[in-house]
Design a protein around this motif. Structure first.
Motif, PDB file in Angstrom:
ATOM      1  N   GLU A   1       0.791  -1.226   0.000  1.00  0.00           N
ATOM      2  CA  GLU A   1       0.000   0.000   0.000  1.00  0.00           C
ATOM      3  C   GLU A   1       0.826   1.279   0.000  1.00  0.00           C
ATOM      4  OE1 GLU A   1      -2.376  -0.579   3.474  1.00  0.00           O
ATOM      5  OE2 GLU A   1      -3.529  -2.204   2.569  1.00  0.00           O
ATOM      6  N   THR A   2       2.114   1.193   0.257  1.00  0.00           N
ATOM      7  CA  THR A   2       2.969   2.371   0.295  1.00  0.00           C
ATOM      8  C   THR A   2       3.218   2.865  -1.128  1.00  0.00           C
ATOM      9  OG1 THR A   2       4.042   1.469   2.247  1.00  0.00           O
ATOM     10  CG2 THR A   2       5.171   3.264   1.138  1.00  0.00           C
ATOM     11  N   PRO A   3       3.207   4.183  -1.358  1.00  0.00           N
ATOM     12  CA  PRO A   3       3.511   4.694  -2.713  1.00  0.00           C
ATOM     13  C   PRO A   3       4.866   4.172  -3.201  1.00  0.00           C
ATOM     14  CG  PRO A   3       2.675   6.450  -1.315  1.00  0.00           C
ATOM     15  CD  PRO A   3       2.871   5.251  -0.428  1.00  0.00           C
ATOM     16  N   LEU A   4       4.924   3.861  -4.467  1.00  0.00           N
ATOM     17  CA  LEU A   4       6.107   3.236  -5.053  1.00  0.00           C
ATOM     18  C   LEU A   4       7.156   4.280  -5.399  1.00  0.00           C
ATOM     19  CD1 LEU A   4       4.170   0.766  -7.361  1.00  0.00           C
ATOM     20  CD2 LEU A   4       4.920   0.451  -4.999  1.00  0.00           C
ATOM     21  N   ILE A   5       8.409   3.837  -5.464  1.00  0.00           N
ATOM     22  CA  ILE A   5       9.493   4.767  -5.748  1.00  0.00           C
ATOM     23  C   ILE A   5       9.793   4.801  -7.240  1.00  0.00           C
ATOM     24  CG2 ILE A   5      10.514   4.578  -3.456  1.00  0.00           C
ATOM     25  CD1 ILE A   5      12.581   2.670  -4.598  1.00  0.00           C
TER      26      ILE A   5
END
Length: 145
Positions: free
Chosen positions: A83-87
């Motif tokens: 769920e964390t925004p991707l880099i």
């Protein structure tokens, strides 16, 4: 591959493995977990490196440090990997630094204790060509002149 962000990490990695050409790295990370043991060698997986260079597939490295484990060793909050925004895309050197922070024990790469060499990034050609005596490999501790 624009819909990758909606998939869990393991599915993003699998889709990327099918569509991205693997990238062999010439870099190796040599580290010692303790001064009495032999050196470990970390070799980036070609499929993982392709993901790192592509961008939009991997979570920030701090997510791996934020994982919590239960008594049985199972991850309790694994949803943060998905769920964390991707880099964004990384250079090969940035990807190696990411991999170190992800896979090498923190007490080694933080260098917060002692003045001995615990980690070294080198090229594949700088390592012995054969794996003979591999369990005896150590990092050389250079003395200051």
């Amino acid at each position: 591959m624009t819909q990758l962000a909606e998939l869990p990490l393991w599915q993003r990695l699998e889709v990327a493995r099918q569509y991205l050409k693997p990238v062999q790295s010439d870099y190796r990370v040599v580290f010692e977990t303790d001064l009495d043991g032999s050196a470990c060698i970390l070799v980036p997986d070609p499929n993982w490196l392709a993901c790192a260079l592509q961008g939009g597939i991997l979570p920030p490295v701090h997510v791996y440090h934020d994982l919590e484990y239960g008594e049985n060793g199972r991850v309790l909050n694994g949803h943060i990997l998905h769920e964390t925004p991707l880099i964004a895309a990384m250079s090969e050197e940035e990807a190696i630094e990411y991999l170190i922070q992800k896979d090498v024990p923190a007490h080694i790469w933080k260098q917060d204790q002692g003045n001995s060499v615990r980690l070294l990034i080198c090229r594949k050609t700088q390592l012995p060509a054969t794996r003979n005596w591999r369990n005896a490999w150590n990092l050389i501790q250079e003395k200051a002149a």
